[in-house]
Motif scaffolding. Sequence first.
Motif, mmCIF file in Angstrom:
data_model
loop_
_atom_site.group_PDB
_atom_site.id
_atom_site.type_symbol
_atom_site.label_atom_id
_atom_site.label_comp_id
_atom_site.label_asym_id
_atom_site.label_seq_id
_atom_site.Cartn_x
_atom_site.Cartn_y
_atom_site.Cartn_z
ATOM 1 N N THR A 507 0.993 -1.492 -0.341
ATOM 2 C CA THR A 507 -0.085 0.276 0.473
ATOM 3 C C THR A 507 0.825 1.346 -0.122
ATOM 4 O O THR A 507 0.556 2.537 0.192
ATOM 5 C CB THR A 507 -0.796 -0.340 1.439
ATOM 6 N N ALA A 508 2.270 1.100 0.517
ATOM 7 C CA ALA A 508 3.156 2.357 0.083
ATOM 8 C C ALA A 508 4.468 2.466 -0.800
ATOM 9 O O ALA A 508 4.636 0.646 -0.643
ATOM 10 C CB ALA A 508 3.427 2.707 1.685
ATOM 11 N N VAL A 520 -1.180 2.824 -9.415
ATOM 12 C CA VAL A 520 -1.842 1.582 -9.737
ATOM 13 C C VAL A 520 -0.669 0.541 -9.037
ATOM 14 O O VAL A 520 0.113 1.235 -9.795
ATOM 15 C CB VAL A 520 -2.271 1.312 -11.095
ATOM 16 N N ARG A 521 -0.732 0.018 -8.285
ATOM 17 C CA ARG A 521 0.920 -1.395 -8.193
ATOM 18 C C ARG A 521 0.202 -2.854 -8.734
ATOM 19 O O ARG A 521 1.015 -3.053 -7.615
ATOM 20 C CB ARG A 521 0.698 -1.238 -6.028
ATOM 21 N N THR A 522 -0.970 -2.521 -9.178
ATOM 22 C CA THR A 522 -0.687 -4.010 -10.095
ATOM 23 C C THR A 522 -0.534 -3.665 -11.581
ATOM 24 O O THR A 522 -2.002 -3.243 -11.795
ATOM 25 C CB THR A 522 -1.713 -5.172 -9.331
ATOM 26 N N LEU A 523 -0.192 -4.257 -12.016
ATOM 27 C CA LEU A 523 -1.026 -4.104 -13.875
ATOM 28 C C LEU A 523 -0.654 -5.278 -14.327
ATOM 29 O O LEU A 523 -0.099 -6.178 -14.173
ATOM 30 C CB LEU A 523 0.431 -3.613 -14.890
ATOM 31 N N THR A 547 12.894 -0.226 0.922
ATOM 32 C CA THR A 547 13.705 -1.501 0.269
ATOM 33 C C THR A 547 12.159 -1.965 -0.242
ATOM 34 O O THR A 547 11.373 -3.129 0.476
ATOM 35 C CB THR A 547 14.990 -2.501 0.376
ATOM 36 N N PHE A 548 11.897 -2.478 -2.076
ATOM 37 C CA PHE A 548 10.709 -2.618 -1.747
ATOM 38 C C PHE A 548 11.165 -4.178 -3.778
ATOM 39 O O PHE A 548 11.596 -4.370 -3.890
ATOM 40 C CB PHE A 548 9.927 -1.493 -2.774
#
Length: 581
Positions: A507-508, A520-523, A547-548
Amino acid sequence: MAAHIGRRLRKGAATTAVAAAAVAALSASQAPGAAVGDHGRTSAADAQPAPDAGGSDQGGATGNSPYYTDLPPLNSPNPAPSASAGAGTPVAQGAAEAGIPATVLDAYKKAEAELAASKPGCNLPWQLLAAIGKVESGHARGGRVGADGTTTSRILGPQLDGDGFALIKDTDNGRYDGNSSYDQAVGPMQFIPSTWAWAGRDGNGDGLKDPNNVYDAALAAGHYLCRYDWDLSAQGDLDRAILSYNNSSEYLATVLSWLEYYRKGTHEIPDGTGGVPSGRSDDGRTGSVVPRTPVLPTTPSTPTTPSRPSTPSTPSTPSKPSTPPTTTPPTTPPTTPPPTPTDTVDHLADAGTAKLTARAGDAFTKRISTRAETEAGKAVGKVRIRYTITGDTDTVFTGGESVATVTTDASGVAVAPALKAGEKTGEVVVRATVVGRTVTGLDYHATVTERTADALVRTGDTALTCVPGGGFADRVELRATYKGAVADRVGATATLVTSADDATETTAGPYFKDADGKPVRTLTGLATDAKGVLLLPELFADDTEGTFLLRVTTAGGATVTVELKVAAADASPSPSASPSA
């Protein structure tokens, strides 16, 4: 020259055998190496069929119907008219045989252009279509066509009733040839109805597939000749393609002669002004012949004077019978033709077809096999089996057709051409039926699965970093493969995950932007390109440092996890300037 020789032979007292010998000599002189036999036909001994006859009728496009045997002149045609010639300037038109009616010529050239775009590897020359059109119909009877390319009247070959010709019972209920008993070759390129059913094309864009239209027929002939991925610039493939059209070595020699002649030069003539060949391969044969063109009368030889019946002598004492005797004319029992192999087929059976499965875009490794059997289960050879791909699918047979006709071998088995999966996934149904006989069809089920990848890697190793609130300088690029080969058009999903052990969406942190510029964080709906490469959209970062992880997964399960870092820029002060002197 060939036409003149043919006419002289017909006007003289020469026998059919002499005429055939003359045509054979001309054919041998212009097409070296091509065997020529009796009346333009060929026996099983000298036939040169194309290897792998799957997908075509046994008699080719024409059912081995008769054709015109006239040959081109031995001399080359004169050059075509010069486009730069001024008004009133005499222009050499070339030999009469080199003239092709305007609309017919246009149809040949349009078909060549369409095949050059759709099947460039075939290298189909329009002169080959012209050679076949000349041999089959004399260029639609000298160009007797309307403005849209449709012949002014139907061009029909003889009915194929087995009497001097092949036996092909009606397959179209008379739709194309007007004959509900037997098939006849139809149109300027002489397709039999059962072949036109799958080979027909719409060449003039009117929404119809009409074998009597020269645009439709020429385009269909082009696709027919190119259906096996043959390269017609190679002599071997060229010969195979022509023989697949009409399986006769004499036909091959005749077509090749006209092909070479047209390659040396042609010119356009007005529609309806072309000549009609005079020699035909069925001259002197028996059979129920329906002329394909109006036959011009030749000068008849002087008929012998019929003998007059002698005047009966009058008896001195005529006697009149009181009651005339009753005579019953002898009745001739109707002859019943022997049953054909097709007549004996009772049902179709699967001949050991394996499970049919392929990924979208791939060729099926297994092929459909069907056995024709009598009621007692005995194999029936020489039976035409038609395979039709049904339903809403883009799966086709090799060569791009959705219908293929194959003749059973001595063991009663027909093997369909290989299937090539389209992009639509799911079940595909292929129905096998007997051509010319009402027998319950046999359905085969094939499955098309989605394209997959079994490996996915980054194409570079540059660290992906960004400052809070900024954008990543480099985009993520990946390459997918399947069994070591490029995995093109494979579906993929990209998600910013919470952690290596938690695949839920974070979420971040970093994010993509949708069409409205929102994070958006999902394609979903991604796909690799023709080279198996997947280039993701630009990534951005919010104010969260750390780190992500970005995880990309393809259809088939290939996965790669990419590390992303968000950190503030180095705030350490730069060295102070040296003091002034």
